[in-house]
Design a protein around this motif. Structure first.
Motif, short mmCIF file in Angstrom:
data_model
loop_
_atom_site.label_atom_id
_atom_site.label_comp_id
_atom_site.label_asym_id
_atom_site.label_seq_id
_atom_site.Cartn_x
_atom_site.Cartn_y
_atom_site.Cartn_z
N ARG A 27 -10.08 9.25 -30.35
CA ARG A 27 -11.37 8.76 -30.86
C ARG A 27 -12.35 9.88 -31.18
O ARG A 27 -13.34 9.66 -31.87
N VAL A 139 -10.85 10.58 -17.62
CA VAL A 139 -10.25 9.77 -16.55
C VAL A 139 -9.13 8.94 -17.17
O VAL A 139 -9.31 8.36 -18.26
N HIS A 143 -7.40 3.98 -14.78
CA HIS A 143 -8.21 4.22 -13.58
C HIS A 143 -9.70 4.37 -13.89
O HIS A 143 -10.47 4.83 -13.05
N GLN A 144 -10.09 3.99 -15.11
CA GLN A 144 -11.53 4.08 -15.44
C GLN A 144 -12.30 2.95 -14.76
O GLN A 144 -11.72 1.97 -14.32
N GLY A 147 -15.00 4.78 -10.33
CA GLY A 147 -15.75 5.81 -9.64
C GLY A 147 -15.20 7.22 -9.76
O GLY A 147 -15.78 8.16 -9.20
N THR A 150 -17.64 9.45 -11.74
CA THR A 150 -18.83 9.71 -10.92
C THR A 150 -18.56 10.86 -9.94
O THR A 150 -19.40 11.75 -9.77
N GLU A 174 -19.02 7.07 -24.89
CA GLU A 174 -18.53 6.56 -23.60
C GLU A 174 -19.09 7.34 -22.41
O GLU A 174 -19.41 6.77 -21.37
N TRP A 177 -23.23 7.05 -20.60
CA TRP A 177 -23.74 6.18 -19.52
C TRP A 177 -23.51 6.82 -18.16
O TRP A 177 -24.36 6.77 -17.26
N LEU A 178 -22.37 7.45 -18.02
CA LEU A 178 -22.06 8.12 -16.77
C LEU A 178 -23.08 9.24 -16.50
O LEU A 178 -23.63 9.34 -15.40
N TYR A 179 -23.35 10.04 -17.53
CA TYR A 179 -24.24 11.19 -17.33
C TYR A 179 -25.69 10.73 -17.07
O TYR A 179 -26.41 11.36 -16.29
C1 LIG Z 1 -16.44 8.47 -19.62
C2 LIG Z 1 -15.44 8.45 -18.47
C3 LIG Z 1 -15.13 9.86 -18.03
C4 LIG Z 1 -16.07 7.66 -17.30
O1 LIG Z 1 -15.20 7.75 -16.17
P1 LIG Z 1 -15.06 6.55 -15.13
O2 LIG Z 1 -14.20 7.01 -14.02
O3 LIG Z 1 -14.63 5.33 -15.85
O4 LIG Z 1 -16.57 6.40 -14.65
P2 LIG Z 1 -17.10 5.66 -13.34
O5 LIG Z 1 -16.12 4.60 -12.92
O6 LIG Z 1 -17.46 6.66 -12.34
O7 LIG Z 1 -18.37 4.93 -13.95
C5 LIG Z 1 -19.66 5.52 -13.95
C6 LIG Z 1 -20.71 4.54 -14.37
O8 LIG Z 1 -20.80 4.53 -15.79
C7 LIG Z 1 -20.64 3.19 -16.28
N1 LIG Z 1 -19.91 3.28 -17.51
C8 LIG Z 1 -18.81 4.01 -17.73
N2 LIG Z 1 -18.44 3.86 -19.03
C9 LIG Z 1 -19.33 3.00 -19.61
C10 LIG Z 1 -19.50 2.43 -20.90
N3 LIG Z 1 -18.64 2.71 -21.91
N4 LIG Z 1 -20.53 1.58 -21.12
C11 LIG Z 1 -21.40 1.29 -20.13
N5 LIG Z 1 -21.30 1.79 -18.88
C12 LIG Z 1 -20.27 2.64 -18.61
C13 LIG Z 1 -19.87 2.47 -15.20
O9 LIG Z 1 -20.11 1.09 -15.25
C14 LIG Z 1 -20.39 3.11 -13.94
O10 LIG Z 1 -21.58 2.52 -13.51
P3 LIG Z 1 -21.71 1.95 -12.01
O11 LIG Z 1 -21.53 3.16 -11.10
O12 LIG Z 1 -23.08 1.39 -11.95
O13 LIG Z 1 -20.62 0.94 -11.88
C15 LIG Z 1 -14.13 7.72 -18.88
O14 LIG Z 1 -14.46 6.46 -19.38
C16 LIG Z 1 -13.31 8.45 -19.94
O15 LIG Z 1 -12.45 9.28 -19.61
N6 LIG Z 1 -13.55 8.14 -21.24
C17 LIG Z 1 -12.80 8.72 -22.34
C18 LIG Z 1 -13.09 10.20 -22.51
C19 LIG Z 1 -14.55 10.51 -22.74
O16 LIG Z 1 -15.17 10.02 -23.67
N7 LIG Z 1 -15.10 11.35 -21.88
C20 LIG Z 1 -16.46 11.80 -21.95
C21 LIG Z 1 -16.53 13.05 -22.72
S1 LIG Z 1 -18.20 13.65 -22.86
#
Ligand SMILES: CC(C)(COP(=O)(O)OP(=O)(O)OC[C@H]1O[C@@H](n2cnc3c(N)ncnc32)[C@H](O)[C@@H]1OP(=O)(O)O)[C@@H](O)C(=O)NCCC(=O)NCCS
Length: 215
Positions: A27, A139, A143-144, A147, A150, A174, A177-179
């Protein structure tokens, strides 16, 4: 699921690099261009060698991993650059011969890289060290939302708080939201710009985000 943070060994790159590309899912046009053919064994192997090379030559490089301690499986990885004493050189991405299938693909990678790095270079030029830049956060898809991200983020923000560093990241839609949950704030969002000849390609939006130092 019991999670543990750790530092990956060089041997583990073979294991988690395919997972990284699976997480990105093709993506990100930036990833597709700079780390080509991530959906093939050859592309993954090339990326493993390039990641290990960069880790070896750049002392600011830090990798972290999250493992399921029941199974030993690596569920996610992150890569940061920690700049404490010296600002990095503004270098354009490169790779060994064969990284790109032709000169056009290499030029596209270098152009999209410049656009991606524009805000980061400006921020580093204009701000004091220490600065920690987050480059990779992935992630495993199955397993997304459990946590893992986080915990990976906490590794970097805990270090930042310990050494009084500002954090920066160029987030995907994506990752944003995490950051935000980790204290990052969007400074600018924009489409990556490339020369006219590449206009037909998939466009990519990034969010340049910063997390203020806490000292
Ligand atoms: C982005 C990514 C790393 C998040 O990892 P993750 O293990 O799923 O994150 P967490 O489970 O710790 O979630 C963190 C918080 O963000 C929220 N969140 C994660 N993705 C989200 C989304 N797309 N939309 C809204 N909220 C989101 C979760 O609900 C969670 O909130 P909570 O703690 O209140 O429940 C993962 O989705 C990923 O690998 N994505 C594809 C690669 C990518 O785009 N990476 C980022 C590059 S900058």
């Amino acid at each position: 699921m019991p999670l543990a943070l750790g530092i990956p060994t060089d041997d583990e790159f073979q294991v988690f690099v395919p997972m990284m590309f699976e997480a990105m899912g093709g993506r990100s046009e930036f990833v597709n261009a700079v780390w080509p053919d991530g959906h093939t064994k050859e592309g993954q192997e090339m990326s493993v060698q390039r990641f290990l090379f960069l880790k070896q030559i750049d002392p600011s490089t830090r990798w972290s991993k999250v493992t399921d301690t029941d199974t030993g499986e690596i569920l996610g990885v992150a890569q940061w650059n920690v700049y404490e004493d010296a600002k990095p050189q503004e270098m354009i991405v490169d790779g060994p011969p064969g990284t790109w299938k032709n000169d056009d693909e290499k030029e596209f990678a270098q152009e999209i890289f410049k656009s991606f790095m524009e805000e980061r270079w400006k921020f580093i030029r204009e701000n004091d060290l220490p600065i920690i830049a987050l480059n990779i956060m992935t992630v495993a898809p199955k397993h997304q939302y459990q946590g893992v991200g986080t915990l990976l983020q906490k590794w970097g923000t805990d270090l930042a708080d310990k050494i009084g560093a500002t954090c920066i990241v160029e987030a995907t839609v994506e990752g944003r939201w995490l950051y935000e949950k980790g204290g990052f704030v969007v400074q600018r969002h924009h489409l990556l710009e490339v020369p006219q000849k590449f206009q037909g390609r998939q466009q990519q939006r990034i969010f340049f985000m910063t997390r203020p130092r806490r000292s």
